[in-house]
Scaffold this motif. Structure first.
Motif, mmCIF file in Angstrom:
data_model
loop_
_atom_site.group_PDB
_atom_site.id
_atom_site.type_symbol
_atom_site.label_atom_id
_atom_site.label_comp_id
_atom_site.label_asym_id
_atom_site.label_seq_id
_atom_site.Cartn_x
_atom_site.Cartn_y
_atom_site.Cartn_z
ATOM 1 N N ALA A 80 17.736 3.877 -34.811
ATOM 2 C CA ALA A 80 18.974 4.352 -35.440
ATOM 3 C C ALA A 80 18.963 5.884 -35.562
ATOM 4 O O ALA A 80 19.982 6.547 -35.311
ATOM 5 C CB ALA A 80 19.142 3.706 -36.814
ATOM 6 N N PRO A 101 7.541 6.580 -35.535
ATOM 7 C CA PRO A 101 6.998 6.146 -36.830
ATOM 8 C C PRO A 101 5.553 6.624 -36.946
ATOM 9 O O PRO A 101 4.833 6.679 -35.940
ATOM 10 C CB PRO A 101 7.051 4.617 -36.724
ATOM 11 C CG PRO A 101 6.906 4.326 -35.264
ATOM 12 C CD PRO A 101 7.505 5.487 -34.528
ATOM 13 N N TYR A 155 -1.637 7.246 -39.280
ATOM 14 C CA TYR A 155 -1.716 8.684 -39.574
ATOM 15 C C TYR A 155 -1.428 9.569 -38.364
ATOM 16 O O TYR A 155 -1.769 10.747 -38.365
ATOM 17 C CB TYR A 155 -3.088 9.051 -40.180
ATOM 18 C CG TYR A 155 -3.335 8.290 -41.466
ATOM 19 C CD1 TYR A 155 -2.883 8.788 -42.678
ATOM 20 C CD2 TYR A 155 -3.954 7.044 -41.438
ATOM 21 C CE1 TYR A 155 -3.042 8.060 -43.849
ATOM 22 C CE2 TYR A 155 -4.118 6.313 -42.606
ATOM 23 C CZ TYR A 155 -3.658 6.826 -43.802
ATOM 24 O OH TYR A 155 -3.803 6.102 -44.961
ATOM 25 N N VAL A 204 7.774 7.261 -42.282
ATOM 26 C CA VAL A 204 6.462 7.066 -42.887
ATOM 27 C C VAL A 204 6.560 5.906 -43.880
ATOM 28 O O VAL A 204 7.495 5.851 -44.684
ATOM 29 C CB VAL A 204 6.051 8.369 -43.626
ATOM 30 C CG1 VAL A 204 4.743 8.185 -44.369
ATOM 31 C CG2 VAL A 204 5.951 9.533 -42.647
ATOM 32 N N GLY A 245 4.460 5.117 -46.462
ATOM 33 C CA GLY A 245 4.096 5.464 -47.831
ATOM 34 C C GLY A 245 5.086 6.402 -48.496
ATOM 35 O O GLY A 245 5.892 7.046 -47.819
ATOM 36 N N ALA A 301 9.780 4.333 -45.632
ATOM 37 C CA ALA A 301 10.748 3.889 -44.635
ATOM 38 C C ALA A 301 10.923 2.373 -44.618
ATOM 39 O O ALA A 301 12.018 1.878 -44.347
ATOM 40 C CB ALA A 301 10.308 4.376 -43.256
ATOM 41 N N ASP A 302 9.868 1.634 -44.943
ATOM 42 C CA ASP A 302 9.985 0.171 -44.864
ATOM 43 C C ASP A 302 10.824 -0.412 -45.997
ATOM 44 O O ASP A 302 11.243 -1.560 -45.932
ATOM 45 C CB ASP A 302 8.583 -0.464 -44.910
ATOM 46 C CG ASP A 302 7.761 -0.079 -43.696
ATOM 47 O OD1 ASP A 302 8.307 -0.124 -42.587
ATOM 48 O OD2 ASP A 302 6.575 0.281 -43.867
ATOM 49 N N TYR A 341 19.473 4.902 -46.817
ATOM 50 C CA TYR A 341 19.678 5.185 -45.391
ATOM 51 C C TYR A 341 20.860 6.127 -45.206
ATOM 52 O O TYR A 341 20.794 7.057 -44.403
ATOM 53 C CB TYR A 341 19.891 3.896 -44.573
ATOM 54 C CG TYR A 341 20.176 4.230 -43.124
ATOM 55 C CD1 TYR A 341 19.131 4.562 -42.262
ATOM 56 C CD2 TYR A 341 21.480 4.302 -42.643
ATOM 57 C CE1 TYR A 341 19.385 4.937 -40.946
ATOM 58 C CE2 TYR A 341 21.745 4.681 -41.329
ATOM 59 C CZ TYR A 341 20.691 4.993 -40.494
ATOM 60 O OH TYR A 341 20.942 5.377 -39.202
HETATM 61 C C1 LIG Z 1 0.464 -0.013 -36.601
HETATM 62 C C2 LIG Z 1 1.081 0.604 -37.818
HETATM 63 C C3 LIG Z 1 0.444 1.655 -38.436
HETATM 64 C C4 LIG Z 1 1.014 2.260 -39.564
HETATM 65 N N1 LIG Z 1 0.388 3.326 -40.137
HETATM 66 C C5 LIG Z 1 0.924 3.940 -41.194
HETATM 67 C C6 LIG Z 1 0.298 5.075 -41.781
HETATM 68 O O1 LIG Z 1 -0.723 5.564 -41.342
HETATM 69 N N2 LIG Z 1 0.884 5.627 -42.881
HETATM 70 C C7 LIG Z 1 2.044 5.130 -43.408
HETATM 71 O O2 LIG Z 1 2.525 5.690 -44.411
HETATM 72 N N3 LIG Z 1 2.679 4.098 -42.839
HETATM 73 C C8 LIG Z 1 2.168 3.490 -41.750
HETATM 74 N N4 LIG Z 1 2.823 2.448 -41.165
HETATM 75 C C9 LIG Z 1 4.195 2.113 -41.600
HETATM 76 C C10 LIG Z 1 5.207 2.749 -40.632
HETATM 77 O O3 LIG Z 1 5.154 4.157 -40.707
HETATM 78 C C11 LIG Z 1 6.620 2.261 -40.941
HETATM 79 O O4 LIG Z 1 6.603 0.853 -40.760
HETATM 80 C C12 LIG Z 1 7.643 2.877 -40.026
HETATM 81 O O5 LIG Z 1 7.726 4.263 -40.245
HETATM 82 C C13 LIG Z 1 9.024 2.287 -40.260
HETATM 83 O O6 LIG Z 1 9.867 2.694 -39.193
HETATM 84 P P1 LIG Z 1 10.589 1.592 -38.270
HETATM 85 O O7 LIG Z 1 11.520 2.295 -37.348
HETATM 86 O O8 LIG Z 1 9.553 0.726 -37.651
HETATM 87 O O9 LIG Z 1 11.360 0.820 -39.383
HETATM 88 P P2 LIG Z 1 12.147 -0.578 -39.366
HETATM 89 O O10 LIG Z 1 11.201 -1.677 -39.662
HETATM 90 O O11 LIG Z 1 12.989 -0.710 -38.160
HETATM 91 O O12 LIG Z 1 13.124 -0.348 -40.591
HETATM 92 C C14 LIG Z 1 12.635 -0.073 -41.889
HETATM 93 C C15 LIG Z 1 13.758 -0.299 -42.878
HETATM 94 O O13 LIG Z 1 14.777 0.679 -42.639
HETATM 95 C C16 LIG Z 1 16.056 0.088 -42.845
HETATM 96 N N5 LIG Z 1 16.838 0.208 -41.603
HETATM 97 C C17 LIG Z 1 16.389 0.033 -40.350
HETATM 98 N N6 LIG Z 1 17.369 0.250 -39.461
HETATM 99 C C18 LIG Z 1 18.440 0.591 -40.175
HETATM 100 C C19 LIG Z 1 19.776 0.941 -39.831
HETATM 101 N N7 LIG Z 1 20.194 1.000 -38.567
HETATM 102 N N8 LIG Z 1 20.644 1.212 -40.825
HETATM 103 C C20 LIG Z 1 20.237 1.166 -42.107
HETATM 104 N N9 LIG Z 1 18.989 0.855 -42.506
HETATM 105 C C21 LIG Z 1 18.107 0.569 -41.545
HETATM 106 C C22 LIG Z 1 15.837 -1.360 -43.248
HETATM 107 O O14 LIG Z 1 15.813 -1.423 -44.661
HETATM 108 C C23 LIG Z 1 14.461 -1.652 -42.733
HETATM 109 O O15 LIG Z 1 13.798 -2.630 -43.474
HETATM 110 C C24 LIG Z 1 2.254 1.801 -40.049
HETATM 111 C C25 LIG Z 1 2.893 0.722 -39.438
HETATM 112 C C26 LIG Z 1 2.322 0.122 -38.330
HETATM 113 C C27 LIG Z 1 3.030 -1.024 -37.662
#
Ligand SMILES: Cc1cc2nc3c(=O)[nH]c(=O)nc-3n(C[C@H](O)[C@H](O)[C@H](O)COP(=O)(O)OP(=O)(O)OC[C@H]3O[C@@H](n4cnc5c(N)ncnc54)[C@H](O)[C@@H]3O)c2cc1C
Length: 259
Positions: free
Chosen positions: A18, A98, A102, A152, A154, A196-197, A204
């Motif tokens: 997005a 994403p 780290y 991120v 966290g 972000a999760d 958003y």
């Molecule tokens: C392998 C792995 C390692 C990681 N390591 C770290 C780390 O070191 N440190 C850390 O802090 N985090 C870590 N994470 C978490 C990661 O950073 C987040 O899961 C990621 O940044 C979320 O981005 P995404 O695009 O995948 O989100 P998505 O899962 O696509 O979306 C997250 C949320 O955003 C909202 N959203 C999504 N799309 C839209 C839209 N179009 N409109 C409105 N709202 C929307 C929804 O609420 C959704 O639940 C890790 C995750 C993984 C899988």
């Protein structure tokens, strides 16, 4: 502006997707040209190997030397040549990803490893007793600007000065300074979206607005004031910051940013 967005997320319908789509529509609506390298959609090959340098690859393989030779002779693989051409075309580069473990996702690191070859990303300029190449403020990609857009998991406090994960500026230093500033690209302060999760739809909306504001002010945003390697601030050839230049309270990676 001519903006290249290098985007690394496996799911088009993701938050990162997005933000990438919003960047394209916002910049195009403002009259800018945009190209996107969607690494998962392109099935980007993320590992460097001998196949990158064709039948004349050395055995044993010497990645830096082989990549520089293939660069010079124009025999890099078509996928790498295409990305280098996009970087030459662009005046602005956005990396959208994403934070995973780290850092950047492996597919994006693989783009860096394969595209920023010797003579293009590093190994540029004179290497002698008095000079250590054209890097950090100079290089083949000088004149361009870059911006990281990072989601991120966290919350911001985990990435604050005393946060358990370390300051976000430190975590991003290897990408911003080591990868982007190294070949001469000026780096703008990153756009970081925390928690972000757990983003609510209201959050958003706010984030999308803030992202659009950053996109529409890219040309006027001051880059991070990284020190330039060859302009008197470092001892040559040790490349240590000269005594007395450190700003008050700065240490570690922060030493390399002017106050
Ligand atoms: C392998 C792995 C390692 C990681 N390591 C770290 C780390 O070191 N440190 C850390 O802090 N985090 C870590 N994470 C978490 C990661 O950073 C987040 O899961 C990621 O940044 C979320 O981005 P995404 O695009 O995948 O989100 P998505 O899962 O696509 O979306 C997250 C949320 O955003 C909202 N959203 C999504 N799309 C839209 C839209 N179009 N409109 C409105 N709202 C929307 C929804 O609420 C959704 O639940 C890790 C995750 C993984 C899988």
């Amino acid at each position: 502006m001519k903006t290249l967005i290098v985007y690394a997320h496996p799911e088009p319908d993701s938050l990162n997707g997005a933000l990438k789509d919003l960047a394209v529509s916002t910049l195009e609506a403002a009259g800018h040209e945009v190209r996107v390298s969607d690494l998962y959609a392109m099935e980007w090959k993320a590992v460097v190997d001998a196949a990158d340098y064709g039948p004349s690859a050395s055995s044993p393989l010497k990645v830096a030397r082989d990549s520089g030779r293939a660069f010079d002779s124009g025999t890099l693989t078509p996928d790498v040549l295409a990305e280098q051409e996009k970087l030459r075309w662009a005046d602005t580069v956005i990396l959208q990803f994403p934070l995973w473990w780290y850092s950047m996702p492996a597919i994006l690191k693989g783009w860096v490893d394969r595209v920023l070859t010797r003579q293009f990303g590093y190994g540029v300029g004179e290497y002698s007793a008095t000079k250590y190449g054209e890097r950090f403020g100079e290089g083949a990609l000088a004149g361009r600007r870059a911006l990281l857009s990072v989601t991120v998991g966290g919350p911001e406090s985990h990435y604050a000065a005393r946060g358990i994960n370390g300051p976000i500026d430190d975590l991003l230093f290897p990408i911003q300074h080591g990868i982007l500033y190294h070949p001469g690209i000026e780096v703008l302060p990153p756009f970081v979206l925390y928690r972000a999760d757990r983003l609510t739809s209201e959050e958003y909306r706010d984030a999308a607005k803030a992202w659009q504001e950053r996109l529409l002010t890219l040309e006027t945003t001051e880059p991070i004031a990284y020190r330039r390697q060859n302009f008197g601030e470092y001892e040559i050839p040790a490349l240590t910051l000269k005594e007395g230049l450190e700003s008050t309270g700065r240490s570690g990676f922060g030493l390399h940013v002017r106050s």
